[in-house]
Scaffold this active site. Structure first.
Site, short mmCIF file in Angstrom:
data_model
loop_
_atom_site.label_atom_id
_atom_site.label_comp_id
_atom_site.label_asym_id
_atom_site.label_seq_id
_atom_site.Cartn_x
_atom_site.Cartn_y
_atom_site.Cartn_z
N CYS A 1 -10.57 -0.35 3.75
CA CYS A 1 -9.94 -0.80 4.99
C CYS A 1 -9.46 0.41 5.81
O CYS A 1 -8.79 1.29 5.28
CB CYS A 1 -8.76 -1.72 4.70
SG CYS A 1 -9.25 -3.34 4.08
N ARG B 1 0.82 -1.21 0.00
CA ARG B 1 0.00 0.00 0.00
C ARG B 1 0.86 1.26 0.00
O ARG B 1 0.53 2.26 0.65
CB ARG B 1 -0.97 0.01 1.19
CG ARG B 1 -1.92 -1.17 1.24
CD ARG B 1 -2.80 -1.25 -0.01
NE ARG B 1 -3.63 -2.45 0.03
CZ ARG B 1 -3.29 -3.60 -0.58
NH1 ARG B 1 -2.16 -3.67 -1.28
NH2 ARG B 1 -4.07 -4.65 -0.52
N GLU C 1 -4.73 2.75 7.09
CA GLU C 1 -4.61 2.71 5.63
C GLU C 1 -5.34 3.89 5.01
O GLU C 1 -4.89 4.47 4.03
CB GLU C 1 -5.15 1.40 5.08
CG GLU C 1 -5.02 1.27 3.56
CD GLU C 1 -5.34 -0.14 3.07
OE1 GLU C 1 -6.04 -0.25 2.04
OE2 GLU C 1 -4.90 -1.10 3.71
#
Length: 293
Positions: free
Chosen positions: A217, A165, A288
């Site tokens: 998320c 990510r 995130e």
């Protein structure tokens, strides 16, 4: 360049929460990048590359933010072909769902595990979006970025690095915008691509609240040990609500806006979850979702 003054940040996120910014600068044509620095200076504030707002939690209130976003215009273009695949050029503002639909029609495979991820191609590159073991970095050949000092320029693979990510450019200063990207895809029968997209989306729909107002998320999975969703569920946060926001009953790591919620409630709930997981498991979860400002 289209200019929106005092943009409603909540209406520009998939979560539907947030206050008001200074301005939003929406770029359509390539030549509009030439005027972007001047526009940023004129409006002032902190420039933020916004995309489709699918991974953003904007705080309540009035903020000194100037948003940079791209129109979802244009069609992906095959720039080179080999026996087994093709290199595809796509604009940063292109919706990821639109790129998937195009790839199915063209018979080009590689993106199917990303079905169901909202947002734009530029946003997917910047966060190295991934699902079911596939990440954007697996397909990415090079990117065309805009910076204040360098303008528009292509960055080859050796000029950037990707992680879980994360996407980092060597020596690039904020703000930087993904104007275009080139991906390497594999040639297969269109029916196989469509079937793989349907399968990936079906798996995601069964396990995640894909139709809800969500930012995706809330936390990254820890580098080692159990995933964030498991930790949150064991800590009692599956379905846990605070006011109009809560963690999903279907997947404990997905934050949902049920209506009449506030960003302050979302941030408080995120903080409660992080503290409880740390207390019970000794794991410090990292968000995130990007929080602005």
């Amino acid at each position: 360049m289209r200019v929106v003054e005092q943009p409603n940040l909540g209406k520009r996120t998939t979560l539907g929460l947030g206050g008001v910014g200074l301005a939003e600068l929406v770029l359509g044509k390539e030549e509009e990048f030439d005027r972007l620095s001047e526009a940023l200076d004129r409006f002032g504030g902190t420039p933020v590359v916004w995309g489709r707002g699918s991974n953003i939690l904007a705080r309540d209130g009035v903020h000194s933010l100037t948003l940079i976003s791209l129109e979802a215009a244009g069609t992906p273009e095959i720039v080179s072909e080999g026996e087994s695949g093709a290199r595809v050029r796509v604009r940063g503002g292109q919706r990821l769902s639109g790129l998937l639909a195009w790839s199915a029609k063209a018979g080009l495979s590689g993106l199917e595990p990303l079905a169901g991820i909202p947002g734009s191609v530029g946003g997917a590159v910047r966060m190295n979006a991934g699902s079911f073991g596939r990440e954007m970095a697996d397909l990415l050949c090079r990117v065309r970025i805009w910076t204040r000092k360098g303008g528009l320029r292509w960055i080859e693979r050796e000029g950037f690095s990707c992680g879980y990510r994360s996407f980092a450019l060597q020596g690039a200063e904020d703000p930087w915008v993904v104007a275009e990207a080139e991906l390497e895809l594999t040639r297969v029968e269109p029916e196989r691509v469509r079937a793989a997209i349907a399968q990936s989306y079906g798996r995601k729909k069964a396990a995640q609240p894909v139709a809800a107002r969500t930012c995706g998320c809330a936390f990254k999975n820890p580098a080692q040990g159990k995933p964030a969703g498991w930790l949150l569920e064991q800590a009692g946060f599956r379905g846990r609500r605070l006011g109009g926001v809560g963690f999903s009953e279907r997947h404990a790591n997905f934050l949902i806006h049920h209506g009449q919620g506030t960003a302050s409630q979302a941030l408080e709930l995120i903080g409660m979850a992080r503290e409880q997981v740390l207390r019970e498991f000794g794991v410090e979860l990292e968000t995130e979702v990007k929080v602005y400002p």
